[in-house]
Design a protein around this motif. Structure first.
Motif, PDB file in Angstrom:
ATOM      1  N   GLU A  33       2.988 -27.434   5.792  1.00 32.53           N
ATOM      2  CA  GLU A  33       2.079 -26.033   5.823  1.00 32.53           C
ATOM      3  C   GLU A  33       1.627 -25.884   4.468  1.00 32.53           C
ATOM      4  O   GLU A  33       0.513 -25.277   4.504  1.00 32.53           O
ATOM      5  CB  GLU A  33       3.149 -25.133   6.577  1.00 32.53           C
ATOM      6  CG  GLU A  33       3.337 -25.184   8.076  1.00 32.53           C
ATOM      7  CD  GLU A  33       4.209 -24.331   8.723  1.00 32.53           C
ATOM      8  OE1 GLU A  33       4.571 -23.175   7.829  1.00 32.53           O
ATOM      9  OE2 GLU A  33       4.472 -24.439   9.968  1.00 32.53           O
ATOM     10  N   ARG A  63      -2.013 -22.773  13.614  1.00 30.92           N
ATOM     11  CA  ARG A  63      -0.897 -22.195  13.493  1.00 30.92           C
ATOM     12  C   ARG A  63      -0.069 -21.556  14.594  1.00 30.92           C
ATOM     13  O   ARG A  63       0.911 -21.858  14.713  1.00 30.92           O
ATOM     14  CB  ARG A  63      -1.051 -21.007  12.324  1.00 30.92           C
ATOM     15  CG  ARG A  63      -1.367 -21.448  10.985  1.00 30.92           C
ATOM     16  CD  ARG A  63      -1.350 -20.310  10.193  1.00 30.92           C
ATOM     17  NE  ARG A  63      -1.956 -20.649   8.804  1.00 30.92           N
ATOM     18  CZ  ARG A  63      -2.519 -20.086   7.976  1.00 30.92           C
ATOM     19  NH1 ARG A  63      -3.223 -18.959   8.318  1.00 30.92           N
ATOM     20  NH2 ARG A  63      -2.728 -20.515   6.828  1.00 30.92           N
ATOM     21  N   ARG A  66       1.289 -24.689  16.387  1.00 34.89           N
ATOM     22  CA  ARG A  66       2.396 -25.247  15.788  1.00 34.89           C
ATOM     23  C   ARG A  66       3.688 -24.109  15.773  1.00 34.89           C
ATOM     24  O   ARG A  66       4.851 -24.680  16.128  1.00 34.89           O
ATOM     25  CB  ARG A  66       2.101 -25.179  14.130  1.00 34.89           C
ATOM     26  CG  ARG A  66       3.231 -25.823  13.178  1.00 34.89           C
ATOM     27  CD  ARG A  66       2.949 -25.989  11.581  1.00 34.89           C
ATOM     28  NE  ARG A  66       1.870 -26.633  11.431  1.00 34.89           N
ATOM     29  CZ  ARG A  66       0.796 -25.969  10.907  1.00 34.89           C
ATOM     30  NH1 ARG A  66       0.682 -24.803  10.573  1.00 34.89           N
ATOM     31  NH2 ARG A  66      -0.165 -26.740  10.366  1.00 34.89           N
TER      32      ARG A  66
END
Length: 82
Positions: A33, A63, A66
Motif C-alpha cells: 500500500e 482500496r 482490498r
C-alpha cells in the motif's frame, strides 16, 4: 477493460495463519500500500484534472476491494467459537 481482476475468495477454507505469518502478511500488505501510494503521488503530478478525477476513482475502488479482501481473510482466520 484493463486492470486487476476482482477479488474472489478462495473456494475452500484456508488454514489459520500463525502469529508470525499474520505479522508478515500485514507487513507485506502495508508495504504494498505504501509503494502504491508513493507511485500514485508521482504519477498524479503528470495528469490533467480529468485524468486525476478518473485516477482517484480507480484508486478508491482498489482500496475498497482490498479492504473487502482483508475482511474476508480475517473472517476465515477467526478461531471457531468454543
Amino acid at each position: 477493460m484493463g486492470g486487476r481482476p476482482a477479488f474472489r475468495p478462495p473456494p475452500r477454507a484456508l488454514a489459520p495463519l500463525t502469529e508470525e505469518q499474520l505479522k508478515r502478511q500485514q507487513a507485506l500488505l502495508q508495504a504494498m500500500e505504501d509503494n502504491e501510494a508513493a507511485a500514485y503521488r508521482d504519477v498524479e503530478a503528470l495528469l490533467d484534472d480529468t485524468q486525476k478525477e478518473k485516477a482517484r476513482a480507480l484508486v478508491s475502488e482498489q482500496r475498497e476491494e482490498r479492504q473487502r479482501a482483508r475482511e474476508t481473510f480475517q473472517k476465515k482466520e477467526a478461531p471457531p467459537a468454543p
